[in-house]
Every structure is written in C-alpha cells, then in structure tokens.
Design a protein around this motif. Structure first.
Motif, mmCIF file in Angstrom:
data_model
loop_
_atom_site.group_PDB
_atom_site.id
_atom_site.type_symbol
_atom_site.label_atom_id
_atom_site.label_comp_id
_atom_site.label_asym_id
_atom_site.label_seq_id
_atom_site.Cartn_x
_atom_site.Cartn_y
_atom_site.Cartn_z
ATOM 1 N N LEU A 145 0.834 -1.195 0.000
ATOM 2 C CA LEU A 145 0.000 0.000 0.000
ATOM 3 C C LEU A 145 0.875 1.253 0.000
ATOM 4 O O LEU A 145 1.797 1.365 0.812
ATOM 5 C CB LEU A 145 -0.902 0.028 1.233
ATOM 6 C CG LEU A 145 -1.881 -1.130 1.395
ATOM 7 C CD1 LEU A 145 -2.675 -0.951 2.674
ATOM 8 C CD2 LEU A 145 -2.807 -1.238 0.196
ATOM 9 N N PRO A 146 0.619 2.193 -0.893
ATOM 10 C CA PRO A 146 1.301 3.485 -0.804
ATOM 11 C C PRO A 146 0.943 4.135 0.528
ATOM 12 O O PRO A 146 -0.223 4.120 0.938
ATOM 13 C CB PRO A 146 0.723 4.269 -1.982
ATOM 14 C CG PRO A 146 0.239 3.221 -2.936
ATOM 15 C CD PRO A 146 -0.267 2.111 -2.064
ATOM 16 N N CYS A 147 1.929 4.695 1.213
ATOM 17 C CA CYS A 147 1.645 5.215 2.557
ATOM 18 C C CYS A 147 2.306 6.562 2.822
ATOM 19 O O CYS A 147 2.545 6.910 3.979
ATOM 20 C CB CYS A 147 2.050 4.197 3.613
ATOM 21 S SG CYS A 147 3.815 3.817 3.658
ATOM 22 N N ARG A 148 2.597 7.312 1.789
ATOM 23 C CA ARG A 148 3.235 8.616 1.996
ATOM 24 C C ARG A 148 2.391 9.508 2.897
ATOM 25 O O ARG A 148 2.916 10.337 3.635
ATOM 26 C CB ARG A 148 3.481 9.315 0.660
ATOM 27 C CG ARG A 148 4.292 10.598 0.823
ATOM 28 C CD ARG A 148 4.427 11.372 -0.473
ATOM 29 N NE ARG A 148 5.207 10.699 -1.484
ATOM 30 C CZ ARG A 148 6.543 10.688 -1.507
ATOM 31 N NH1 ARG A 148 7.220 11.281 -0.539
ATOM 32 N NH2 ARG A 148 7.186 10.087 -2.491
ATOM 33 N N TYR A 149 1.078 9.328 2.855
ATOM 34 C CA TYR A 149 0.194 10.188 3.642
ATOM 35 C C TYR A 149 -0.491 9.433 4.769
ATOM 36 O O TYR A 149 -1.518 9.869 5.279
ATOM 37 C CB TYR A 149 -0.831 10.862 2.719
ATOM 38 C CG TYR A 149 -0.156 11.700 1.665
ATOM 39 C CD1 TYR A 149 0.492 12.895 2.011
ATOM 40 C CD2 TYR A 149 -0.106 11.290 0.344
ATOM 41 C CE1 TYR A 149 1.155 13.651 1.062
ATOM 42 C CE2 TYR A 149 0.539 12.047 -0.620
ATOM 43 C CZ TYR A 149 1.173 13.220 -0.258
ATOM 44 O OH TYR A 149 1.832 13.973 -1.208
ATOM 45 N N PHE A 150 0.066 8.293 5.163
ATOM 46 C CA PHE A 150 -0.434 7.614 6.353
ATOM 47 C C PHE A 150 -0.058 8.416 7.589
ATOM 48 O O PHE A 150 1.013 9.023 7.657
ATOM 49 C CB PHE A 150 0.201 6.234 6.489
ATOM 50 C CG PHE A 150 -0.476 5.149 5.706
ATOM 51 C CD1 PHE A 150 -1.361 5.433 4.678
ATOM 52 C CD2 PHE A 150 -0.227 3.823 6.005
ATOM 53 C CE1 PHE A 150 -1.980 4.425 3.955
ATOM 54 C CE2 PHE A 150 -0.841 2.802 5.294
ATOM 55 C CZ PHE A 150 -1.720 3.102 4.273
ATOM 56 N N GLY A 151 -0.919 8.398 8.586
ATOM 57 C CA GLY A 151 -0.545 8.892 9.902
ATOM 58 C C GLY A 151 0.311 7.859 10.609
ATOM 59 O O GLY A 151 0.472 6.719 10.138
ATOM 60 N N PHE A 152 0.834 8.228 11.750
ATOM 61 C CA PHE A 152 1.708 7.337 12.505
ATOM 62 C C PHE A 152 1.005 6.022 12.835
ATOM 63 O O PHE A 152 1.533 4.932 12.610
ATOM 64 C CB PHE A 152 2.168 8.031 13.782
ATOM 65 C CG PHE A 152 3.073 7.203 14.641
ATOM 66 C CD1 PHE A 152 4.434 7.205 14.441
ATOM 67 C CD2 PHE A 152 2.543 6.405 15.647
ATOM 68 C CE1 PHE A 152 5.269 6.426 15.219
ATOM 69 C CE2 PHE A 152 3.370 5.612 16.430
ATOM 70 C CZ PHE A 152 4.738 5.625 16.216
ATOM 71 N N ASP A 153 -0.206 6.113 13.383
ATOM 72 C CA ASP A 153 -0.913 4.910 13.807
ATOM 73 C C ASP A 153 -1.242 4.000 12.641
ATOM 74 O O ASP A 153 -1.172 2.767 12.758
ATOM 75 C CB ASP A 153 -2.200 5.283 14.553
ATOM 76 C CG ASP A 153 -1.934 5.869 15.928
ATOM 77 O OD1 ASP A 153 -0.817 5.667 16.448
ATOM 78 O OD2 ASP A 153 -2.838 6.524 16.474
ATOM 79 N N MET A 154 -1.620 4.577 11.510
ATOM 80 C CA MET A 154 -1.930 3.763 10.343
ATOM 81 C C MET A 154 -0.680 3.050 9.831
ATOM 82 O O MET A 154 -0.731 1.867 9.471
ATOM 83 C CB MET A 154 -2.541 4.615 9.233
ATOM 84 C CG MET A 154 -2.865 3.836 7.961
ATOM 85 S SD MET A 154 -4.023 2.472 8.196
ATOM 86 C CE MET A 154 -5.551 3.387 8.370
ATOM 87 N N ALA A 155 0.447 3.739 9.795
ATOM 88 C CA ALA A 155 1.695 3.118 9.338
ATOM 89 C C ALA A 155 2.090 1.965 10.254
ATOM 90 O O ALA A 155 2.449 0.872 9.797
ATOM 91 C CB ALA A 155 2.807 4.162 9.272
ATOM 92 N N VAL A 156 2.013 2.195 11.547
ATOM 93 C CA VAL A 156 2.375 1.162 12.509
ATOM 94 C C VAL A 156 1.385 -0.003 12.447
ATOM 95 O O VAL A 156 1.767 -1.173 12.533
ATOM 96 C CB VAL A 156 2.432 1.758 13.934
ATOM 97 C CG1 VAL A 156 2.564 0.664 14.980
ATOM 98 C CG2 VAL A 156 3.605 2.726 14.048
ATOM 99 N N GLY A 157 0.102 0.308 12.265
ATOM 100 C CA GLY A 157 -0.896 -0.744 12.155
ATOM 101 C C GLY A 157 -0.677 -1.613 10.933
ATOM 102 O O GLY A 157 -0.830 -2.840 10.988
ATOM 103 N N ALA A 158 -0.324 -0.996 9.815
ATOM 104 C CA ALA A 158 -0.053 -1.758 8.598
ATOM 105 C C ALA A 158 1.144 -2.684 8.797
ATOM 106 O O ALA A 158 1.108 -3.865 8.428
ATOM 107 C CB ALA A 158 0.184 -0.803 7.431
ATOM 108 N N ILE A 159 2.201 -2.169 9.396
ATOM 109 C CA ILE A 159 3.390 -2.987 9.653
ATOM 110 C C ILE A 159 3.047 -4.147 10.571
ATOM 111 O O ILE A 159 3.403 -5.300 10.326
ATOM 112 C CB ILE A 159 4.512 -2.117 10.256
ATOM 113 C CG1 ILE A 159 5.033 -1.143 9.199
ATOM 114 C CG2 ILE A 159 5.646 -2.988 10.788
ATOM 115 C CD1 ILE A 159 5.955 -0.072 9.741
#
Length: 205
Positions: A145-159
């Motif tokens: 998923l492209p995540c340049r505009y993910f917030g912190f929580d979304m990025a960590v949740g995806a990982i």
C-alpha cells in the motif's frame, strides 16, 4: 511529534484511496491491466489470484507479458532512490511523523535490531510503501500500500498486520531516500499500487 520503537502494534482503521494518473493513456492501460490480470480483486474475487500476496516487486510483476514490459519499463523497477526492504519483526525502527497524518520517516535505528543489522535503511528515509494484510469477511490479501500520507498509527498498524498467522515471515517496507529520489517520479510509480475505492478491506484486529 513522537518516537516509538516498532515492535508489534495493531490498529484497526480503514483508508479510502483514489487513483490519480498522469495521463489518459496511462489510466486506460492500467485499468485494462487490472481487468485482465486481476491486480485488484473485488467482490467474489477478493483473496484470490496471482496478486493476493505481495512478496516483492520482482515476484509481483512476473505475470505481466513482455508487451507490458516494453510499454511501461519504469513500472518493472524501483525508481531511483527508492529501496524495498524486507524485514523480520520486530523491525527495530524508530519512526517519527513528518507532520500529523502526513507520513513518517526513519528517525533512528535500534542498535543491534533487525533493520540495523540488514544495513539498508538509513536515518531520514521516508516510508512510502508498506505491505499490509487486508481482510474482507473470511478472505484476506497481503498488498503493498502506498503510505506517503499515512498517519503514525496507520503506518504502525499496517506494519503490525504482517503476522505469521497470515503466512508472513516479514514485512516489506518501501522507502524514499531524500537527496537521491525524485518525489514526483516516486508518486507516479506508486499510483499503480493504489487500491480502487470499491476494494473491500480493513486491517485485521
């Protein structure tokens, strides 16, 4: 601004994506590829097909014919200054938000952690893509998923969603290195991985 070492965090959130193309030709070709090759699975096709589990760009692009490689050679290799990094968890990365809900970057690497031992990631690298498990009912997929505009929580949740119970022995991070990469070129490349708005999904809890 906040720092945190990535261990194993899970967040249940959903994100709506819209696909933006730089030309009509590119949009039409991408739509045709999606229809023929099943790149984005919707409805009863979700969780099926050759593209349901992302293991890296090279493997992902194998099903495409030579015609596509000739028409869009830029889609079959990472842009300059972009690195794809498969990492076992815990990753050993300290991420910090660039701005609230506008992406994260590598603020530090944990000494002796998986990322430092691998030796690819550097401080300042910007996270622009990440594999994530996407669930719809009893079906699931692992997508980049492209995540340049993910917030912190979304990025960590995806990982964190890249768990062994989904057959994951790693998480794949795609990072842009400032000073090497051209952000516009990177964003154009990442458009190919944007899920259509009607693709059903959520991160697993």
């Amino acid at each position: 601004m906040r720092l945190i070492t990535l261990l194993s965090l899970y967040v249940s959130q959903a994100v709506a994506f819209s696909t933006i193309y730089t030309s009509t030709q590119h949009a039409e070709r991408a739509a045709a590829l999606q229809a023929v090759n099943g790149i984005w699975n919707t409805g009863n096709d979700f969780g099926k097909g050759k593209f349901r589990f992302y293991e890296g760009l090279n493997k992902y692009m194998v099903p495409f014919p030579d015609e596509d490689r000739e028409l869009y050679p830029e889609m079959f290799k990472l842009p300059k200054g972009v690195y794809e990094v498969p990492l076992a968890k815990p990753c050993g990365i300290v991420f910090e938000e660039i701005e609230p809900n506008k992406g994260v970057y590598v603020a530090d690497l944990v000494e002796g952690g998986n990322a430092e031992r691998q030796g690819v990631l550097q401080k300042g690298d910007v996270l622009v893509g990440v594999t994530a498990i996407r669930v719809a009912g009893a079906k699931w997929e692992r997508r980049l998923l492209p995540c340049r505009y993910f917030g912190f929580d979304m990025a960590v949740g995806a990982i964190g969603s890249n768990d062994v119970k989904w057959g994951c022995n790693n998480v794949i991070l795609m990072v842009e290195r400032p000073g090497e990469a051209e952000s516009e070129e990177v964003d154009k490349f990442l458009e190919f991985f944007e899920p259509p708005a009607d693709t059903p999904w959520k991160l697993p809890v």
